[in-house]
Design an enzyme around this catalytic site. Structure first.
Site, PDB file in Angstrom:
ATOM      1  N   LYS A  22       0.839  -1.208   0.000  1.00 37.00           N
ATOM      2  CA  LYS A  22       0.000   0.000   0.000  1.00 37.00           C
ATOM      3  C   LYS A  22       0.869   1.252   0.000  1.00 37.00           C
ATOM      4  O   LYS A  22       0.639   2.184  -0.778  1.00 37.00           O
ATOM      5  CB  LYS A  22      -0.889  -0.006   1.242  1.00 37.00           C
ATOM      6  CG  LYS A  22      -1.577   1.315   1.534  1.00 37.00           C
ATOM      7  CD  LYS A  22      -2.459   1.274   2.750  1.00 37.00           C
ATOM      8  CE  LYS A  22      -1.759   1.551   4.030  1.00 37.00           C
ATOM      9  NZ  LYS A  22      -1.484   2.965   4.346  1.00 37.00           N
ATOM     10  N   ASN A  23       1.885   1.271   0.852  1.00 34.44           N
ATOM     11  CA  ASN A  23       2.656   2.502   1.031  1.00 34.44           C
ATOM     12  C   ASN A  23       3.679   2.750  -0.066  1.00 34.44           C
ATOM     13  O   ASN A  23       4.380   3.755  -0.043  1.00 34.44           O
ATOM     14  CB  ASN A  23       3.320   2.515   2.411  1.00 34.44           C
ATOM     15  CG  ASN A  23       2.276   2.709   3.504  1.00 34.44           C
ATOM     16  OD1 ASN A  23       1.119   3.034   3.224  1.00 34.44           O
ATOM     17  ND2 ASN A  23       2.661   2.479   4.737  1.00 34.44           N
ATOM     18  N   ARG A  93      -4.799  10.525   4.780  1.00 34.41           N
ATOM     19  CA  ARG A  93      -3.720  11.490   5.007  1.00 34.41           C
ATOM     20  C   ARG A  93      -2.700  11.455   3.880  1.00 34.41           C
ATOM     21  O   ARG A  93      -2.065  12.449   3.577  1.00 34.41           O
ATOM     22  CB  ARG A  93      -2.969  11.169   6.295  1.00 34.41           C
ATOM     23  CG  ARG A  93      -3.746  11.096   7.539  1.00 34.41           C
ATOM     24  CD  ARG A  93      -2.792  10.861   8.645  1.00 34.41           C
ATOM     25  NE  ARG A  93      -1.504  11.427   8.325  1.00 34.41           N
ATOM     26  CZ  ARG A  93      -1.242  12.723   8.262  1.00 34.41           C
ATOM     27  NH1 ARG A  93      -2.217  13.556   8.501  1.00 34.41           N
ATOM     28  NH2 ARG A  93      -0.053  13.165   7.960  1.00 34.41           N
ATOM     29  N   CYS A 117      -4.730  12.250  13.102  1.00 34.70           N
ATOM     30  CA  CYS A 117      -5.455  10.980  13.027  1.00 34.70           C
ATOM     31  C   CYS A 117      -5.267  10.295  14.377  1.00 34.70           C
ATOM     32  O   CYS A 117      -4.642  10.837  15.287  1.00 34.70           O
ATOM     33  CB  CYS A 117      -4.922  10.126  11.881  1.00 34.70           C
ATOM     34  SG  CYS A 117      -3.332   9.402  12.234  1.00 34.70           S
ATOM     35  N   ARG A 122       0.451  14.221  13.266  1.00 38.47           N
ATOM     36  CA  ARG A 122       0.859  14.003  11.874  1.00 38.47           C
ATOM     37  C   ARG A 122       1.051  15.326  11.114  1.00 38.47           C
ATOM     38  O   ARG A 122       0.443  15.567  10.088  1.00 38.47           O
ATOM     39  CB  ARG A 122      -0.167  13.131  11.141  1.00 38.47           C
ATOM     40  CG  ARG A 122      -0.596  11.874  11.835  1.00 38.47           C
ATOM     41  CD  ARG A 122       0.453  10.798  11.912  1.00 38.47           C
ATOM     42  NE  ARG A 122       0.858  10.259  10.647  1.00 38.47           N
ATOM     43  CZ  ARG A 122       0.234   9.272   9.992  1.00 38.47           C
ATOM     44  NH1 ARG A 122      -0.855   8.776  10.506  1.00 38.47           N
ATOM     45  NH2 ARG A 122       0.685   8.821   8.837  1.00 38.47           N
ATOM     46  N   ASP A 306       4.869   0.280  12.076  1.00 35.57           N
ATOM     47  CA  ASP A 306       3.636  -0.349  11.579  1.00 35.57           C
ATOM     48  C   ASP A 306       3.499  -1.801  12.011  1.00 35.57           C
ATOM     49  O   ASP A 306       2.484  -2.428  11.734  1.00 35.57           O
ATOM     50  CB  ASP A 306       3.573  -0.270  10.046  1.00 35.57           C
ATOM     51  CG  ASP A 306       3.377   1.157   9.583  1.00 35.57           C
ATOM     52  OD1 ASP A 306       3.530   1.419   8.381  1.00 35.57           O
ATOM     53  OD2 ASP A 306       3.096   2.020  10.442  1.00 35.57           O
ATOM     54  N   VAL A 328       8.196   6.606  17.133  1.00 35.18           N
ATOM     55  CA  VAL A 328       7.893   7.349  15.900  1.00 35.18           C
ATOM     56  C   VAL A 328       6.650   8.215  16.041  1.00 35.18           C
ATOM     57  O   VAL A 328       6.656   9.391  15.679  1.00 35.18           O
ATOM     58  CB  VAL A 328       7.740   6.370  14.705  1.00 35.18           C
ATOM     59  CG1 VAL A 328       7.334   7.111  13.439  1.00 35.18           C
ATOM     60  CG2 VAL A 328       9.036   5.601  14.491  1.00 35.18           C
ATOM     61  N   ARG A 398      -8.559  -0.507   4.891  1.00 33.89           N
ATOM     62  CA  ARG A 398      -7.713   0.511   4.269  1.00 33.89           C
ATOM     63  C   ARG A 398      -6.355  -0.069   3.889  1.00 33.89           C
ATOM     64  O   ARG A 398      -5.690   0.418   2.987  1.00 33.89           O
ATOM     65  CB  ARG A 398      -7.510   1.694   5.224  1.00 33.89           C
ATOM     66  CG  ARG A 398      -8.757   2.512   5.473  1.00 33.89           C
ATOM     67  CD  ARG A 398      -8.429   3.751   6.252  1.00 33.89           C
ATOM     68  NE  ARG A 398      -7.232   4.375   5.702  1.00 33.89           N
ATOM     69  CZ  ARG A 398      -6.368   5.085   6.430  1.00 33.89           C
ATOM     70  NH1 ARG A 398      -6.563   5.231   7.710  1.00 33.89           N
ATOM     71  NH2 ARG A 398      -5.306   5.625   5.863  1.00 33.89           N
TER      72      ARG A 398
HETATM   73  C1  EPZ Z   1       4.318   6.806   6.525  1.00 30.58           C
HETATM   74  O1  EPZ Z   1       3.545   7.818   7.138  1.00 30.58           O
HETATM   75  C2  EPZ Z   1       3.387   5.623   6.358  1.00 30.58           C
HETATM   76  N1  EPZ Z   1       2.283   5.993   5.473  1.00 30.58           N
HETATM   77  C3  EPZ Z   1       2.876   5.187   7.726  1.00 30.58           C
HETATM   78  O2  EPZ Z   1       2.079   4.033   7.521  1.00 30.58           O
HETATM   79  C4  EPZ Z   1       4.070   4.819   8.597  1.00 30.58           C
HETATM   80  O3  EPZ Z   1       3.609   4.468   9.886  1.00 30.58           O
HETATM   81  C5  EPZ Z   1       5.027   6.021   8.697  1.00 30.58           C
HETATM   82  O4  EPZ Z   1       5.418   6.431   7.366  1.00 30.58           O
HETATM   83  C6  EPZ Z   1       6.291   5.706   9.471  1.00 30.58           C
HETATM   84  O5  EPZ Z   1       6.947   4.618   8.890  1.00 30.58           O
HETATM   85  C7  EPZ Z   1       2.500   6.056   4.146  1.00 30.58           C
HETATM   86  O6  EPZ Z   1       3.589   5.823   3.657  1.00 30.58           O
HETATM   87  C8  EPZ Z   1       1.307   6.407   3.288  1.00 30.58           C
HETATM   88  P1  EPZ Z   1       6.295  10.090   8.766  1.00 30.58           P
HETATM   89  P2  EPZ Z   1       4.105   9.317   7.220  1.00 30.58           P
HETATM   90  O7  EPZ Z   1       6.172  11.360   8.024  1.00 30.58           O
HETATM   91  O8  EPZ Z   1       4.995   9.591   6.081  1.00 30.58           O
HETATM   92  C9  EPZ Z   1       6.634  13.367  12.160  1.00 30.58           C
HETATM   93  C10 EPZ Z   1       0.235   2.706   7.751  1.00 30.58           C
HETATM   94  O9  EPZ Z   1      -0.119   2.084   8.743  1.00 30.58           O
HETATM   95  N2  EPZ Z   1       6.531  14.352  11.065  1.00 30.58           N
HETATM   96  O10 EPZ Z   1       7.434   9.179   8.461  1.00 30.58           O
HETATM   97  O11 EPZ Z   1       2.949  10.214   7.469  1.00 30.58           O
HETATM   98  C11 EPZ Z   1       5.354  12.567  12.337  1.00 30.58           C
HETATM   99  O12 EPZ Z   1       4.463  13.269  13.176  1.00 30.58           O
HETATM  100  C12 EPZ Z   1       0.703   4.122   7.894  1.00 30.58           C
HETATM  101  O13 EPZ Z   1       0.286   2.234   6.579  1.00 30.58           O
HETATM  102  C13 EPZ Z   1       6.659  15.712  11.382  1.00 30.58           C
HETATM  103  O14 EPZ Z   1       6.832  16.090  12.543  1.00 30.58           O
HETATM  104  O15 EPZ Z   1       4.974   9.249   8.544  1.00 30.58           O
HETATM  105  C14 EPZ Z   1       5.850  11.289  12.959  1.00 30.58           C
HETATM  106  O16 EPZ Z   1       6.001  11.497  14.358  1.00 30.58           O
HETATM  107  C15 EPZ Z   1       0.440   4.654   9.268  1.00 30.58           C
HETATM  108  N3  EPZ Z   1       6.566  16.620  10.383  1.00 30.58           N
HETATM  109  C16 EPZ Z   1       7.231  11.094  12.325  1.00 30.58           C
HETATM  110  O17 EPZ Z   1       7.603  12.369  11.786  1.00 30.58           O
HETATM  111  C17 EPZ Z   1       6.370  16.251   9.070  1.00 30.58           C
HETATM  112  O18 EPZ Z   1       6.311  17.145   8.192  1.00 30.58           O
HETATM  113  C18 EPZ Z   1       7.267  10.082  11.195  1.00 30.58           C
HETATM  114  O19 EPZ Z   1       6.201  10.408  10.321  1.00 30.58           O
HETATM  115  C19 EPZ Z   1       6.241  14.870   8.778  1.00 30.58           C
HETATM  116  C20 EPZ Z   1       6.337  13.943   9.787  1.00 30.58           C
END
Ligand code: EPZ
Length: 420
Positions: A22-23, A93, A117, A122, A306, A328, A398
């Site tokens: 998916k990702n 998202r 969420c 996020r 995840d 994370v 999802r």
């Molecule tokens: C991706 O989300 C995945 N989704 C998530 O999978 C996964 O849990 C996550 O990466 C971590 O591996 C997709 O790829 C569609 P991040 P993402 O930006 O990119 C902070 C699932 O279950 N952050 O790596 O949104 C954030 O708050 C989903 O399939 C900022 O502060 O995650 C978090 O604490 C859930 N500012 C950390 O970084 C930003 O601008 C990591 O988030 C962006 C992120």
């Protein structure tokens, strides 16, 4: 609302094939915005988030066709709008992934702020900071991000934090920028690598993907792609944990074992015998109860966040005490409260949960709160004594394709109840 009923006590045995990741699918579908040429993605799982993404792209004027089985044709020859509306973004998202490619292709993008969420706030500040460094004029008003740039210019973008979709947004934008972009502190997830490989097939000049330093030399235009998506490592890991929890013996096919090193290590620590093949993983628990395993989530190649919820379910019935730390996301323990309803002995202390393994859990009705939490509840249902009922399973749809069919073919007693 759709509900799933599971009768616990049946070991998982047999073979199951994993669907496309998916990702990886989501950013690669968005990458079709970078070109007017036809694109084709093979191995696309039938998931709610994928349908939402195709709806979003369709609304923007991308022509979409569904091939036989699991392939999708897309062509963004003419874009009718540069807006990703709130009503779609609020359901997924990952819609934020429109921002980078749309801005790079059309010079303008209006994307609703995704909002938080269940698992955390996020924010997308790192996405916006990176695009601003590449020359985008970005304002946020009325709940919308409005970005403009006649043409982005390459820059050295040092990410303050590791972000998967943040890296992907900047990577896609950089492929059409003027000059060279360097992304420091880039995410190394396999899904980022798969996106980069697809972009290279479109004619992008990218190196360093899979490391913390990605270098992109921008091009004027890109061609289309014909790409097969990588298998879903999290779906594979989820089934393997299910087999480890139920003392079973399964073979997971269409999988990349090299993307699951941290998870396989923990499964072995829990007492599972794991064989890694070229494109399969075989796990044999030989009827044993798992041993408790400590873990701390981290960006790839660390232990994936995840998979955290799934391992708290394993630890709930393991021998011994486990400490699970979530580094994370700030609120990714919603499933703990549900597992406690089954009798699990768990104590949350900040971003850590202390788990005393118990020899059995008792079935009880539960409610899913987010995608991976719902998978954890299903796994707990496989071992709980009696019939477990899980509500709000739209969360699970999802990210998991036909989960009850796949678990059913592995011997689980699981069924989806008609909407009440
Ligand atoms: C991706 O989300 C995945 N989704 C998530 O999978 C996964 O849990 C996550 O990466 C971590 O591996 C997709 O790829 C569609 P991040 P993402 O930006 O990119 C902070 C699932 O279950 N952050 O790596 O949104 C954030 O708050 C989903 O399939 C900022 O502060 O995650 C978090 O604490 C859930 N500012 C950390 O970084 C930003 O601008 C990591 O988030 C962006 C992120």
């Amino acid at each position: 609302m759709a509900r799933i009923e599971i009768e616990g006590g049946y070991p998982l045995t047999g073979t199951v094939a994993v669907s496309g990741a998916k990702n990886a699918v989501l950013p690669i579908l968005m990458a079709s915005l970078l070109t007017a040429e036809p694109c084709r993605l093979v191995g696309v799982p039938h998931l709610k988030d994928v349908t939402t993404t195709m709806e979003l792209l369709g609304q923007m004027g991308v022509e979409i066709s569904l091939g036989e089985g699991f392939d999708v044709g897309l062509q963004a020859a003419h874009l009718s709008t540069h807006t990703a509306p709130y009503d779609l973004v609020k359901t997924m998202r990952a819609s934020i992934l429109v921002l980078g490619p749309l801005l790079a292709r059309a010079g303008e993008a209006r994307v609703s702020l995704p909002g938080g969420c269940a698992i955390g706030a996020r924010p997308v500040n790192l996405h916006l900071k990176g695009l601003s460094q590449m020359g985008a004029e970005i304002t946020v008003e009325g709940g919308y991000i409005h970005a403009k740039a006649s043409r982005l210019t390459g820059a050295r973008v040092v990410m303050d934090g590791i972000t998967v979709t943040g890296t992907e947004n900047i990577l896609m934008a950089a492929t059409l920028a003027e000059g060279e972009t360097v992304i420091e502190n880039a995410a190394q997830e396999p899904e980022v690598v798969d996106l980069a490989e697809c972009l290279i097939a479109m004619g992008a000049e990218i190196s360093g993907h899979g490391s913390t330093r990605i270098v992109v030399k921008g091009k004027e235009t890109l061609a289309g792609y014909d790409h097969t998506v990588i298998p879903d490592r999290i779906e594979a890991g989820t089934f393997l944990v299910g087999a480890a929890m139920t003392g079973g013996h399964i073979k997971v096919t269409n999988v990349r074992p090299d993307t699951l090193d941290a998870v396989i290590e923990k499964l072995r620590e829990a007492g599972a015998h794991v064989v890694e093949g070229e494109d399969f993983i075989e796990l044999d628990m030989a009827g044993k109860r798992p041993r408790a395993v400590n873990l701390a989530t981290a960006p790839y190649p660390g232990f994936p966040t995840d998979m955290q919820a799934q391992f708290t379910a394993l630890n709930a019935i393991a021998e011994g005490t486990a400490v699970v730390r979530e580094t994370v996301f700030e609120n990714r323990f919603m499933h703990i409260l549900e597992l406690q309803r089954l009798g699990a002995d768990m104590q949350i202390e900040g971003n850590t949960v202390i788990i005393q393994g118990k020899s059995k859990l008792d079935a009880a009705p539960m409610m899913a709160t987010d995608l991976r939490a719902s998978a954890c509840l299903v796994l707990a249902g496989l071992v709980a004594e009696g019939k477990t009922l899980i509500d709000r399973v739209y969360h699970i749809d999802r990210g998991y394709e036909n989960i009850e069919e796949k678990l059913g073919q592995l011997g689980a007693r699981i069924r989806r109840l008609p909407v009440s």
